[in-house]
Design an enzyme around this catalytic site. Structure first.
Site, PDB file in Angstrom:
ATOM      1  N   ASP A 171      18.574  54.275 -28.818  1.00  0.00           N
ATOM      2  CA  ASP A 171      20.077  53.137 -28.412  1.00  0.00           C
ATOM      3  C   ASP A 171      21.138  54.171 -29.223  1.00  0.00           C
ATOM      4  O   ASP A 171      21.133  54.688 -29.762  1.00  0.00           O
ATOM      5  CB  ASP A 171      20.299  52.054 -28.616  1.00  0.00           C
ATOM      6  N   GLU A 207      18.898  57.777 -25.937  1.00  0.00           N
ATOM      7  CA  GLU A 207      19.722  57.351 -25.454  1.00  0.00           C
ATOM      8  C   GLU A 207      21.250  58.137 -25.111  1.00  0.00           C
ATOM      9  O   GLU A 207      21.779  57.894 -25.812  1.00  0.00           O
ATOM     10  CB  GLU A 207      20.095  55.976 -24.724  1.00  0.00           C
TER      11      GLU A 207
HETATM   12  C1  QV4 Z   1      35.476  44.282 -26.658  1.00  0.00           C
HETATM   13  C2  QV4 Z   1      36.298  44.753 -26.149  1.00  0.00           C
HETATM   14  C3  QV4 Z   1      36.186  45.717 -26.747  1.00  0.00           C
HETATM   15  C4  QV4 Z   1      37.277  45.817 -28.609  1.00  0.00           C
HETATM   16  C5  QV4 Z   1      35.532  44.973 -29.376  1.00  0.00           C
HETATM   17  C6  QV4 Z   1      36.232  44.615 -30.599  1.00  0.00           C
HETATM   18  O1  QV4 Z   1      35.927  45.352 -24.894  1.00  0.00           O
HETATM   19  O2  QV4 Z   1      37.479  47.187 -26.478  1.00  0.00           O
HETATM   20  O3  QV4 Z   1      36.559  47.001 -29.274  1.00  0.00           O
HETATM   21  O4  QV4 Z   1      35.609  44.130 -28.720  1.00  0.00           O
HETATM   22  O5  QV4 Z   1      34.938  43.640 -31.261  1.00  0.00           O
HETATM   23  C7  QV4 Z   1      30.392  43.896 -26.020  1.00  0.00           C
HETATM   24  C8  QV4 Z   1      30.583  43.530 -25.270  1.00  0.00           C
HETATM   25  C9  QV4 Z   1      32.829  44.218 -25.503  1.00  0.00           C
HETATM   26  C10 QV4 Z   1      32.720  44.017 -26.638  1.00  0.00           C
HETATM   27  C11 QV4 Z   1      31.769  44.086 -27.615  1.00  0.00           C
HETATM   28  C12 QV4 Z   1      31.664  44.488 -29.107  1.00  0.00           C
HETATM   29  O6  QV4 Z   1      31.078  43.964 -23.514  1.00  0.00           O
HETATM   30  O7  QV4 Z   1      33.173  43.711 -24.400  1.00  0.00           O
HETATM   31  O8  QV4 Z   1      33.666  45.060 -27.093  1.00  0.00           O
HETATM   32  O9  QV4 Z   1      30.719  44.238 -27.355  1.00  0.00           O
HETATM   33  O10 QV4 Z   1      31.715  42.573 -29.686  1.00  0.00           O
HETATM   34  C13 QV4 Z   1      25.708  46.908 -24.096  1.00  0.00           C
HETATM   35  C14 QV4 Z   1      26.799  46.415 -23.446  1.00  0.00           C
HETATM   36  C15 QV4 Z   1      27.996  46.274 -24.129  1.00  0.00           C
HETATM   37  C16 QV4 Z   1      27.565  45.003 -24.841  1.00  0.00           C
HETATM   38  C17 QV4 Z   1      27.119  45.600 -26.223  1.00  0.00           C
HETATM   39  C18 QV4 Z   1      27.295  45.215 -27.548  1.00  0.00           C
HETATM   40  O11 QV4 Z   1      26.267  47.011 -22.714  1.00  0.00           O
HETATM   41  O12 QV4 Z   1      28.717  46.087 -22.629  1.00  0.00           O
HETATM   42  O13 QV4 Z   1      29.630  44.828 -25.299  1.00  0.00           O
HETATM   43  O14 QV4 Z   1      26.419  45.379 -25.637  1.00  0.00           O
HETATM   44  O15 QV4 Z   1      26.453  43.539 -27.166  1.00  0.00           O
HETATM   45  C19 QV4 Z   1      28.069  53.657 -23.754  1.00  0.00           C
HETATM   46  C20 QV4 Z   1      27.411  54.238 -24.537  1.00  0.00           C
HETATM   47  C21 QV4 Z   1      25.984  54.042 -24.479  1.00  0.00           C
HETATM   48  C22 QV4 Z   1      26.117  52.385 -24.002  1.00  0.00           C
HETATM   49  C23 QV4 Z   1      27.129  52.144 -22.808  1.00  0.00           C
HETATM   50  C24 QV4 Z   1      26.937  50.739 -22.710  1.00  0.00           C
HETATM   51  O16 QV4 Z   1      27.051  55.902 -24.535  1.00  0.00           O
HETATM   52  O17 QV4 Z   1      25.039  53.957 -25.408  1.00  0.00           O
HETATM   53  O18 QV4 Z   1      27.801  52.629 -23.030  1.00  0.00           O
HETATM   54  N1  QV4 Z   1      24.455  52.138 -23.875  1.00  0.00           N
HETATM   55  C25 QV4 Z   1      24.167  51.102 -24.803  1.00  0.00           C
HETATM   56  C26 QV4 Z   1      22.849  50.372 -24.733  1.00  0.00           C
HETATM   57  C27 QV4 Z   1      24.007  49.141 -23.973  1.00  0.00           C
HETATM   58  C28 QV4 Z   1      24.522  47.834 -25.234  1.00  0.00           C
HETATM   59  C29 QV4 Z   1      24.659  49.580 -25.961  1.00  0.00           C
HETATM   60  C30 QV4 Z   1      24.082  51.098 -26.307  1.00  0.00           C
HETATM   61  C31 QV4 Z   1      25.523  49.279 -27.297  1.00  0.00           C
HETATM   62  O19 QV4 Z   1      21.863  50.724 -23.346  1.00  0.00           O
HETATM   63  O20 QV4 Z   1      22.865  48.047 -23.421  1.00  0.00           O
HETATM   64  O21 QV4 Z   1      25.465  48.376 -24.802  1.00  0.00           O
HETATM   65  O22 QV4 Z   1      24.371  49.449 -28.735  1.00  0.00           O
HETATM   66  O23 QV4 Z   1      27.901  54.616 -21.938  1.00  0.00           O
END
Ligand code: QV4
Ligand code: CA
Length: 470
Positions: A171, A207
């Site tokens: 990831d 990824e």
């Molecule tokens: C929030 C605010 C931020 C702030 C933060 C402060 O939005 O601005 O800085 O609080 O604590 C969730 C929430 C998000 C929150 C964050 C932290 O949606 O709003 O930030 O948690 O609490 C998944 C979801 C994300 C989620 C994350 C962790 O998609 O929305 O964030 O899980 O729970 C990029 C990357 C790529 C990524 C993609 C989504 O390059 O690597 O974005 N894809 C992978 C996974 C994906 C996962 C992550 C990475 C993180 O496939 O499912 O994100 O592990 O393109």
């Protein structure tokens, strides 16, 4: 962890959600994405505990089905995750102090000092240092340059390898230095010899979302294993939807010809758990089960085409609700009763119940997985198109597929490359006990066959292969 062995013996492998302990998010209520916020490396989530995980891996390996684990190793939970035991196994943590005693990690193990942005988060994707050393959406960024951190991660992955998993989805690989990933991979055990030949290495896919135009490119990661090719689903969706003047005839040079990475590095898919709901490069062109008719064509094309290592999505339904073009319910987790994930039940018509979509069970998709296995290693040939959205191609003398994505019917004679005989179309039906429940295709001794596909057919494509010969 409950997989249906009836299903999976048709697949070769399964890519599963992160199995390690994660934060419990209650606002919103248990979003699917809480699983991307690790608290420890204990195998202990809403999907089950370590014993249940071992049982699943053992049963799958015993019938030749491999398990790939989604490894979340770039970060722990979000900076705003608070302190306490709101975690799936009850382990204590304190996000503010960077304390994760169940690993254990402490402040020394994070990139807070290394990141140079004023917010501590990624502010620009044009700066490779930020993307790798700063926090992705506030997620506490691990100091992967430290041998101690690498060792904790390798211990976790080695526990999974010893249990019997076959490899990992890494990831957020874009957010890790390729050299740090390599250092972790170099610490990994060989696969368990109970099921794998001695000396087998874990299968790795990283990824990295590279649609072009950023500081970091996919090619930096080729040395570590395969890399996700996100251009694939975005482009295929555009073509099948016929947006931007795209047509299926242009798919003649699909693959590297479209600017994709080399086939032997690519992990490809029509949609994934992020972009099917607007997360992670989820452009509106992405096709999903919500657009079932076009989706089946896209998955059919992908599975018939030799490019890349293919992955099929298997989803759950959620109540989509669009406000200004955004699904405000994009966070909703799997079907559950008061937080307990609902069982995957099987209906009499073989589909799944309880809001599990089970795309992998749809006849058209299941049969195209079989098609891909039958034509494995065969060359791409006998391409035909009408200059518009009617196309066909074969795979050596083992398989042939024809699509009609135009607004008029298709009726033509094509060279299939197959030996003469009567074949069962595996899209409209199945070959059962030597009979065909769908359309029959008659291939003459010169390999030619007449095809007719109405533009209003339920599924406007036909596929035949060596094992569907009657
Ligand atoms: C929030 C605010 C931020 C702030 C933060 C402060 O939005 O601005 O800085 O609080 O604590 C969730 C929430 C998000 C929150 C964050 C932290 O949606 O709003 O930030 O948690 O609490 C998944 C979801 C994300 C989620 C994350 C962790 O998609 O929305 O964030 O899980 O729970 C990029 C990357 C790529 C990524 C993609 C989504 O390059 O690597 O974005 N894809 C992978 C996974 C994906 C996962 C992550 C990475 C993180 O496939 O499912 O994100 O592990 O393109
Ligand atoms: Ca990082």
């Amino acid at each position: 962890f409950e997989l249906m062995l009836n299903d999976i013996v048709k697949c070769q492998s399964i890519s599963i959600s992160p199995p390690n302990e994660n934060i419990v998010v209650n606002n919103p209520s248990r979003p699917w994405w809480e699983r991307y916020q690790p608290i420890s490396y204990k195998i202990c989530t809403r999907s089950g505990n370590e014993n249940e995980f071992r049982d699943m891996v053992t049963r799958c390996n015993n019938v030749g089905v491999r398990i790939y684990v989604d490894a979340v190793i770039n970060h722990m939970c979000g900076e705003g995750g608070g302190a306490g035991t709101s975690s799936t196994c009850g382990s204590y943590f304190n996000a503010g102090n960077r304390e994760f005693p169940a690993v254990p990690y402490s402040g020394w193990d994070f990139n807070d000092g290394k990141c140079k942005t004023s917010s501590g988060g990624i502010e620009s994707y044009n700066d490779a240092y930020q993307v790798r050393d700063c926090r992705l959406v506030g997620l506490l960024d691990l100091a992967l340059e430290k041998d101690y951190v690498r060792t904790q991660i390798a211990n976790y992955l080695n526990n999974l390898i010893d249990i019997g998993v076959a490899g990992f989805r890494l990831d957020a690989s874009k957010h890790m230095w390729p050299g740090d990933i390599k250092a972790v991979l170099d610490k990994l055990h060989n696969l368990n010899t109970k099921w794998f030949p001695g000396g087998s290495r874990p299968f790795i896919f990283q990824e990295v979302i590279d649609l072009g135009g950023e500081a970091i490119t996919s090619s930096e990661y080729f040395g570590n294993g395969r890399v996700t090719e996100f251009k694939y689903g975005a482009k295929l969706g555009t073509v099948i939807r016929r947006w931007n003047g795209e047509k299926m005839a242009y798919l003649k040079n699909w693959g590297e010809g479209w600017g994709f990475m080399p086939s032997d590095r690519a992990l490809v898919f029509v949609d994934n758990h992020d972009n099917q709901r607007g997360h992670g490069a989820g452009g509106s062109s992405i096709l999903t089960f919500w657009d079932a008719r076009l989706y089946k064509m896209a998955v059919g094309f992908m599975l018939a085409h030799p490019y890349g290592f293919t992955r099929v999505m298997s989803s759950y339904r959620w109540p989509r609700y669009f406000v200004n073009g955004q699904d405000v319910n994009d966070w909703i987790g799997p079907p559950n009763n008061n937080g307990v994930i609902k069982e995957v039940t099987i209906n009499p018509d073989t589909t799944c119940g309880n809001d599990w979509v089970c795309e992998h069970r749809w006849r058209q998709i299941r049969n195209m997985v079989i098609f891909r296995n039958v034509v494995d290693g065969q060359p791409f040939q006998n391409w035909w198109d009408n200059g518009s959205n009617q196309v066909a191609f074969g795979r050596g003398n083992k398989g042939f597929i024809v699509f009609n994505n135009d607004d008029w019917s298709l009726s033509t004679t094509l060279q299939t490359g197959l030996p003469g005989g009567t074949y069962c179309d595996v899209i409209s039906g199945d070959k059962i006990n030597g009979n065909c429940t769908g359309i029959k295709v008659y291939v003459s001794s010169d390999g030619k066959a007449q095809f007719s596909i109405s533009n209003s057919a339920e599924d406007p494509f036909i596929a035949i292969h060596a094992d569907s010969k009657l």
